[in-house]
Design a protein around this motif. Structure first.
Motif, PDB file in Angstrom:
ATOM      1  N   PRO A  71      15.463  21.673  -7.709  1.00  0.00           N
ATOM      2  CA  PRO A  71      15.919  20.273  -7.747  1.00  0.00           C
ATOM      3  C   PRO A  71      15.268  19.381  -6.686  1.00  0.00           C
ATOM      4  CG  PRO A  71      17.794  21.783  -7.805  1.00  0.00           C
ATOM      5  CD  PRO A  71      16.580  22.634  -7.566  1.00  0.00           C
ATOM      6  N   SER A  72      14.645  19.975  -5.683  1.00  0.00           N
ATOM      7  CA  SER A  72      14.011  19.170  -4.636  1.00  0.00           C
ATOM      8  C   SER A  72      12.533  18.908  -4.927  1.00  0.00           C
ATOM      9  CB  SER A  72      14.122  19.896  -3.291  1.00  0.00           C
ATOM     10  OG  SER A  72      13.281  21.050  -3.311  1.00  0.00           O
ATOM     11  N   ASP A  73      12.024  19.432  -6.046  1.00  0.00           N
ATOM     12  CA  ASP A  73      10.571  19.395  -6.275  1.00  0.00           C
ATOM     13  C   ASP A  73      10.283  18.790  -7.654  1.00  0.00           C
ATOM     14  OD1 ASP A  73       7.905  19.900  -5.583  1.00  0.00           O
ATOM     15  OD2 ASP A  73       7.940  21.941  -6.378  1.00  0.00           O
ATOM     16  N   VAL A  74      10.560  17.494  -7.777  1.00  0.00           N
ATOM     17  CA  VAL A  74      10.580  16.876  -9.106  1.00  0.00           C
ATOM     18  C   VAL A  74       9.573  15.745  -9.296  1.00  0.00           C
ATOM     19  CG1 VAL A  74      13.015  17.416  -9.511  1.00  0.00           C
ATOM     20  CG2 VAL A  74      12.403  15.289  -8.345  1.00  0.00           C
ATOM     21  N   ALA A  75       8.833  15.397  -8.255  1.00  0.00           N
ATOM     22  CA  ALA A  75       7.959  14.221  -8.374  1.00  0.00           C
ATOM     23  C   ALA A  75       6.853  14.284  -7.324  1.00  0.00           C
ATOM     24  CB  ALA A  75       8.771  12.941  -8.186  1.00  0.00           C
ATOM     25  N   ARG A  76       5.912  13.341  -7.429  1.00  0.00           N
ATOM     26  CA  ARG A  76       4.902  13.216  -6.386  1.00  0.00           C
ATOM     27  C   ARG A  76       5.579  12.826  -5.088  1.00  0.00           C
ATOM     28  NH1 ARG A  76       2.264   9.032  -6.841  1.00  0.00           N
ATOM     29  NH2 ARG A  76       3.165   8.173  -8.732  1.00  0.00           N
ATOM     30  N   VAL A  77       5.041  13.310  -3.972  1.00  0.00           N
ATOM     31  CA  VAL A  77       5.637  12.993  -2.669  1.00  0.00           C
ATOM     32  C   VAL A  77       4.667  12.083  -1.904  1.00  0.00           C
ATOM     33  CG1 VAL A  77       7.260  14.893  -2.370  1.00  0.00           C
ATOM     34  CG2 VAL A  77       4.847  15.306  -1.938  1.00  0.00           C
ATOM     35  N   GLU A  78       4.842  10.769  -2.100  1.00  0.00           N
ATOM     36  CA  GLU A  78       3.877   9.844  -1.512  1.00  0.00           C
ATOM     37  C   GLU A  78       3.890   9.880   0.009  1.00  0.00           C
ATOM     38  OE1 GLU A  78       4.051   5.953  -3.374  1.00  0.00           O
ATOM     39  OE2 GLU A  78       3.805   6.850  -5.356  1.00  0.00           O
ATOM     40  N   ASP A  79       5.068  10.110   0.595  1.00  0.00           N
ATOM     41  CA  ASP A  79       5.126  10.122   2.068  1.00  0.00           C
ATOM     42  C   ASP A  79       4.540  11.410   2.650  1.00  0.00           C
ATOM     43  OD1 ASP A  79       7.309  11.479   0.945  1.00  0.00           O
ATOM     44  OD2 ASP A  79       8.447  11.313   2.814  1.00  0.00           O
ATOM     45  N   ARG A  80       4.249  12.401   1.793  1.00  0.00           N
ATOM     46  CA  ARG A  80       3.605  13.640   2.258  1.00  0.00           C
ATOM     47  C   ARG A  80       2.173  13.748   1.734  1.00  0.00           C
ATOM     48  NH1 ARG A  80       5.286  14.895   6.508  1.00  0.00           N
ATOM     49  NH2 ARG A  80       4.321  16.953   6.258  1.00  0.00           N
ATOM     50  N   THR A  81       1.634  12.623   1.259  1.00  0.00           N
ATOM     51  CA  THR A  81       0.273  12.591   0.729  1.00  0.00           C
ATOM     52  C   THR A  81      -0.644  11.962   1.767  1.00  0.00           C
ATOM     53  OG1 THR A  81       1.104  12.453  -1.524  1.00  0.00           O
ATOM     54  CG2 THR A  81      -1.159  11.721  -1.179  1.00  0.00           C
ATOM     55  N   ILE A 232      -9.524  19.300  -1.415  1.00  0.00           N
ATOM     56  CA  ILE A 232      -8.100  19.018  -1.579  1.00  0.00           C
ATOM     57  C   ILE A 232      -7.319  20.245  -1.109  1.00  0.00           C
ATOM     58  CG2 ILE A 232      -6.273  18.458  -3.241  1.00  0.00           C
ATOM     59  CD1 ILE A 232      -8.771  17.594  -5.113  1.00  0.00           C
ATOM     60  N   TRP A 233      -6.294  20.024  -0.307  1.00  0.00           N
ATOM     61  CA  TRP A 233      -5.406  21.100   0.129  1.00  0.00           C
ATOM     62  C   TRP A 233      -3.973  20.656  -0.142  1.00  0.00           C
ATOM     63  CZ3 TRP A 233      -6.597  25.737   3.084  1.00  0.00           C
ATOM     64  CH2 TRP A 233      -7.974  25.919   3.295  1.00  0.00           C
ATOM     65  N   SER A 234      -3.249  21.453  -0.940  1.00  0.00           N
ATOM     66  CA  SER A 234      -1.892  21.083  -1.312  1.00  0.00           C
ATOM     67  C   SER A 234      -0.952  22.235  -1.000  1.00  0.00           C
ATOM     68  CB  SER A 234      -1.850  20.754  -2.809  1.00  0.00           C
ATOM     69  OG  SER A 234      -0.519  20.667  -3.267  1.00  0.00           O
ATOM     70  N   TYR A 235       0.128  21.926  -0.291  1.00  0.00           N
ATOM     71  CA  TYR A 235       1.039  22.977   0.175  1.00  0.00           C
ATOM     72  C   TYR A 235       2.490  22.616  -0.122  1.00  0.00           C
ATOM     73  CZ  TYR A 235       3.239  26.401   3.286  1.00  0.00           C
ATOM     74  OH  TYR A 235       3.984  27.430   3.784  1.00  0.00           O
ATOM     75  N   GLY A 236       3.228  23.575  -0.692  1.00  0.00           N
ATOM     76  CA  GLY A 236       4.688  23.469  -0.707  1.00  0.00           C
ATOM     77  C   GLY A 236       5.333  22.955  -1.975  1.00  0.00           C
ATOM     78  N   SER A 237       4.533  22.423  -2.916  1.00  0.00           N
ATOM     79  CA  SER A 237       5.123  21.870  -4.139  1.00  0.00           C
ATOM     80  C   SER A 237       4.498  22.503  -5.374  1.00  0.00           C
ATOM     81  CB  SER A 237       4.906  20.357  -4.188  1.00  0.00           C
ATOM     82  OG  SER A 237       5.295  19.851  -5.463  1.00  0.00           O
ATOM     83  N   GLY A 238       5.314  22.672  -6.429  1.00  0.00           N
ATOM     84  CA  GLY A 238       4.790  23.164  -7.700  1.00  0.00           C
ATOM     85  C   GLY A 238       4.724  22.062  -8.737  1.00  0.00           C
ATOM     86  N   TYR A 239       5.203  20.861  -8.401  1.00  0.00           N
ATOM     87  CA  TYR A 239       5.264  19.755  -9.359  1.00  0.00           C
ATOM     88  C   TYR A 239       3.853  19.291  -9.755  1.00  0.00           C
ATOM     89  CZ  TYR A 239       5.627  15.117 -11.275  1.00  0.00           C
ATOM     90  OH  TYR A 239       5.462  14.028 -12.086  1.00  0.00           O
ATOM     91  N   GLY A 240       3.675  18.949 -11.015  1.00  0.00           N
ATOM     92  CA  GLY A 240       2.375  18.589 -11.578  1.00  0.00           C
ATOM     93  C   GLY A 240       1.509  17.695 -10.714  1.00  0.00           C
ATOM     94  N   GLY A 241       2.022  16.525 -10.368  1.00  0.00           N
ATOM     95  CA  GLY A 241       1.216  15.554  -9.628  1.00  0.00           C
ATOM     96  C   GLY A 241       0.783  16.057  -8.258  1.00  0.00           C
ATOM     97  N   ASN A 242       1.516  17.039  -7.716  1.00  0.00           N
ATOM     98  CA  ASN A 242       1.179  17.602  -6.401  1.00  0.00           C
ATOM     99  C   ASN A 242       0.377  18.895  -6.511  1.00  0.00           C
ATOM    100  OD1 ASN A 242       2.908  15.635  -5.265  1.00  0.00           O
ATOM    101  ND2 ASN A 242       4.675  16.996  -5.496  1.00  0.00           N
ATOM    102  N   ARG A 407       8.815  15.847 -17.560  1.00  0.00           N
ATOM    103  CA  ARG A 407       7.484  15.627 -18.128  1.00  0.00           C
ATOM    104  C   ARG A 407       7.161  16.630 -19.221  1.00  0.00           C
ATOM    105  NH1 ARG A 407       3.873  11.391 -15.807  1.00  0.00           N
ATOM    106  NH2 ARG A 407       5.240  10.462 -14.278  1.00  0.00           N
ATOM    107  N   PHE A 408       6.331  16.203 -20.163  1.00  0.00           N
ATOM    108  CA  PHE A 408       5.726  17.136 -21.111  1.00  0.00           C
ATOM    109  C   PHE A 408       4.259  17.320 -20.751  1.00  0.00           C
ATOM    110  CE2 PHE A 408       5.912  12.899 -23.221  1.00  0.00           C
ATOM    111  CZ  PHE A 408       4.557  12.619 -23.324  1.00  0.00           C
ATOM    112  N   THR A 409       3.753  18.530 -20.978  1.00  0.00           N
ATOM    113  CA  THR A 409       2.337  18.851 -20.775  1.00  0.00           C
ATOM    114  C   THR A 409       1.829  19.336 -22.123  1.00  0.00           C
ATOM    115  OG1 THR A 409       2.996  19.596 -18.573  1.00  0.00           O
ATOM    116  CG2 THR A 409       0.755  20.137 -19.269  1.00  0.00           C
ATOM    117  N   THR A 410       0.914  18.589 -22.722  1.00  0.00           N
ATOM    118  CA  THR A 410       0.577  18.865 -24.124  1.00  0.00           C
ATOM    119  C   THR A 410      -0.902  18.566 -24.392  1.00  0.00           C
ATOM    120  OG1 THR A 410       1.430  18.519 -26.380  1.00  0.00           O
ATOM    121  CG2 THR A 410       1.186  16.561 -25.028  1.00  0.00           C
TER     122      THR A 410
END
Ligand code: GTP
Ligand code: MN
Ligand code: MN
Length: 622
Positions: A71-81, A232-242, A407-410
């Motif tokens: 529930p905490s990992d649902v969107a892009r995190v702009e403040d952590r980008t 690009i280095w991305s840590y801690g999120s599984g959400y699509g945009g991240n 989101r759908f991924t299709t």
């Protein structure tokens, strides 16, 4: 550092092999797999995801899956980008910046052993048609099988992309040895390598014997971009945009930097093909901020007889000048990662048709008979659902069944309106560019710019209202220039200058014309004045007629407005139509007063031409 497991390097590309080995030594995975993008691999990984509890197989849709995130990992995190450019100034005032050295030190600790207990997947991918001139290559290393199967839908992933990377490497080596033989004559062009390097971890290592969770992630999150080295280095999120690093991270943030350096455009734009009953097809690109209707417009079903809309892309466009001096666009993606809520037969039937199978649904609700549901899919919700948090849900439940950003991924090729040329590596010639946002007030249904520079001015001022204000009053604006605010990989002042520069690179007649549209104007009671969706084809028709020189426009202080719009068969009050196509100078003087504080944000980087446009607007408003 060393690693106890063998690191397979099934590639002739020595830089790639060395980099994979380095990342494996840093992250210490239990296993390493190179992804080939095959059907067999998809079957194996989706089965694994079902076994692990990440996926639920849908009985009602072939080869499709439901996933619920943490529930905490649902969107892009702009403040952590973060944009980790060498100089803070190059990230600009609208991006978060961390010095690259400092970021690398943080990552050296954070990524150390972060894949323990997991499999590290090596995912070669191509953004854009395989082998195309506008296309670009990348490799994502990830410890998430959810990311791997999503990348297989969203990009050209696997064996073919790896071969292209190897061919590029071999061609570069040949050029380099030739240059050495010629003692430096003919410079080599590989300073950024043959592919973009992208590293992703969910940031949840497993101790021996520790059970996994369905959606591993970390409370610590970093989505970091190194524009100079194109990493690009991305840590801690599984959400699509991240986590699907080919998309926003590469195709927009890193690609915008490449585009600046190389004289092209990487934009947050849909691409559509519009064919009138008689006459030639036109291609249109459009930038609206997130959740402002790109996917809808890309798949629009025209309500005016004889007109046809086909889809090329719904989120990202890469545009380059062709040999004829026109701008050609490709969709760098291979799938749609669209917002589910609000998508239904009445709003976007083509999206619904696309989703028949081979799709992943994240944070929607699950029906009792093994299908998915979300708000807006049907008028009446089912009597019982499992909501996106895994709880029983009924129409009396206080919260929505699907997360608003579900989101759908299709696969794009499943879209019934996909244009035959959507995979043309040369791209399609763009005739018009649209900007827009959600504006309850002030902004007419459609405005034509006076020219490229004025069009760039319109793009630089794209905004949406935070709150739906009443007509006649300008609400609090959130500026989102070119709909790129969260996605520009460098200083946005320089980005505006780049757009102006693009306008000087060809014959003005060959540039796309620029328009500003607004489907979201409201009356004093907060009701949308314009029916939108399929009816937006009426606005597209006016634009095409303008391009063909057969529609009239009325000049106003803010741009050219339609002298008339085709409203045949449309049930709309004449006074509503009048308001939609009106410019109130009083309201626009207020609107103009909001521009200087916005422009001042960019200081010295703000191009003088856009200040000229501002002063010209004020003058025209009197
Ligand atoms: P990202 O995929 O996040 O970049 O966003 P997007 O621009 O693709 O947004 P999307 O098409 O998913 O936006 C959907 C929202 O806009 C939904 O709430 C739609 O109902 C609404 N919407 C789309 N087109 C129209 C329109 O013509 N009129 C009105 N009133 N709403 C619209
Ligand atoms: Mn988007
Ligand atoms: Mn979209």
């Amino acid at each position: 550092m060393s690693i106890s497991v063998e690191v397979p390097t099934p590639t002739s590309h020595s830089d790639l092999a060395a980099w994979v080995t380095r990342i494996a030594e840093l992250t210490q995975p239990d296993r390493i797999e190179w992804c080939d993008g095959s059907e067999a691999e998809w079957t194996r990984l989706t089965n694994l995801l079902v076994e692990q509890g990440t996926f639920t197989r849908l009985a009602k849709r072939p080869n499709s899956f439901y996933a619920a995130s943490d529930p905490s990992d649902v969107a892009r995190v702009e403040d952590r980008t973060f944009i980790c450019s060498e100089r803070e100034e190059d990230a600009g005032p609208t991006n978060n910046w961390i010095a690259p050295d400092e970021m690398r030190r943080t990552f050296a600790t954070l990524f150390k052993g972060c894949m323990r207990g997991r499999t590290m997947y090596v995912v070669p991918f191509c953004m854009g048609p395989l082998g195309g001139n506008i296309s670009q290559l990348g490799v994502e290393i990830t410890d998430s099988p959810y990311v791997v199967v999503s990348m297989r839908i969203m990009t050209r992933m696997g064996e073919d992309a790896l071969r292209l990377i190897e061919e590029r490497g071999a061609a570069r080596k040949a050029r380099e040895s030739e240059a050495r033989a010629n003692e430096g004559r003919g410079k080599h062009d590989h300073e950024h390598g043959d592919f973009v390097k992208a590293v992703h971890s969910v940031g949840a290592p497993l101790a021996p014997g520790q059970a996994d969770v369905p959606w591993p992630c970390s409370q610590t999150k970093y989505i970091s971009h190194f524009p100079e080295t194109r990493e690009i280095w991305s840590y801690g999120s599984g959400y699509g945009g991240n986590a699907l690093l080919g998309k926003k991270c590469y195709a927009l943030r890193i690609a915008s930097v490449m585009a600046r350096d190389e004289g092209w455009l990487a934009e947050h734009m849909l691409i559509l093909k519009l064919t009138p009953p008689q006459g030639e097809a036109r291609y249109v690109a459009a930038a609206f901020p997130s959740a402002c209707g790109k996917t809808n417009l890309a798949m629009l079903q025209p309500t005016i007889p004889g007109w046809k809309v086909e889809t090329i892309g719904d989120d990202i466009a890469w545009m380059r000048f062709g040999p004829d001096g026109r701008l050609y666009a490709i969709n760098p993606e291979a799938g749609f990662f669209g917002v589910a809520p609000g998508t239904g037969r009445s709003t976007n039937a083509n999206a619904i048709e696309t989703l028949w199978g081979n799709s992943i649904f994240t944070n929607v609700a699950l029906t009792d008979d093994g299908d998915v549901w979300w708000e807006g899919l049907t008028d009446e919700p089912p009597a019982h659902l499992i909501d996106w948090k895994g709880r029983d849900w009924t129409p009396d439940s206080p919260e929505p069944a699907a997360h608003p950003n579900a989101r759908f991924t299709t696969p794009a090729e499943q879209c019934p309106t996909i244009a035959p040329e959507w995979q043309d590596p040369a791209g399609v010639p763009i005739s018009a560019i649209l900007f827009g946002g959600r504006r309850a007030t002030a902004v007419p249904l459609v405005t034509e710019s006076f020219g490229w520079q004025h069009g760039v001015f319109l793009g630089a001022n794209v905004a949406s209202e935070k709150t739906a204000a009443a007509e006649g009053k300008v609400g609090e604006l959130r500026r989102d220039p070119f709909a790129m605010l969260p996605f520009c990989g460098y200083n946005m002042g320089d980005y505006f200058a780049h757009w102006l520069e693009i306008g000087r690179m060809t014959d003005p007649e060959k540039l796309p014309r620029i328009y500003y549209v607004n489907w979201f104007r409201k009356d004093a009671n907060g009701r949308f004045l314009w029916p939108g969706f399929g009816e937006n084809s009426r606005v597209l028709k006016w634009i095409v007629d303008r391009l063909n020189g057969v529609a009239d426009a009325v000049p106003t202080p803010i741009g050219n407005l339609p002298a008339s719009l085709d409203t045949e068969g449309l049930d709309i009050a004449p006074e509503d139509m009048e308001l939609l196509l009106s410019v109130d100078p009083e309201v626009w003087r207020e609107e103009a007063a909001l521009i200087p504080p916005h422009f001042e944000t960019f200081g010295d980087h703000m191009p003088k031409e856009l200040w000229d446009e501002y002063r010209a607007l004020v003058q025209r408003l009197g």
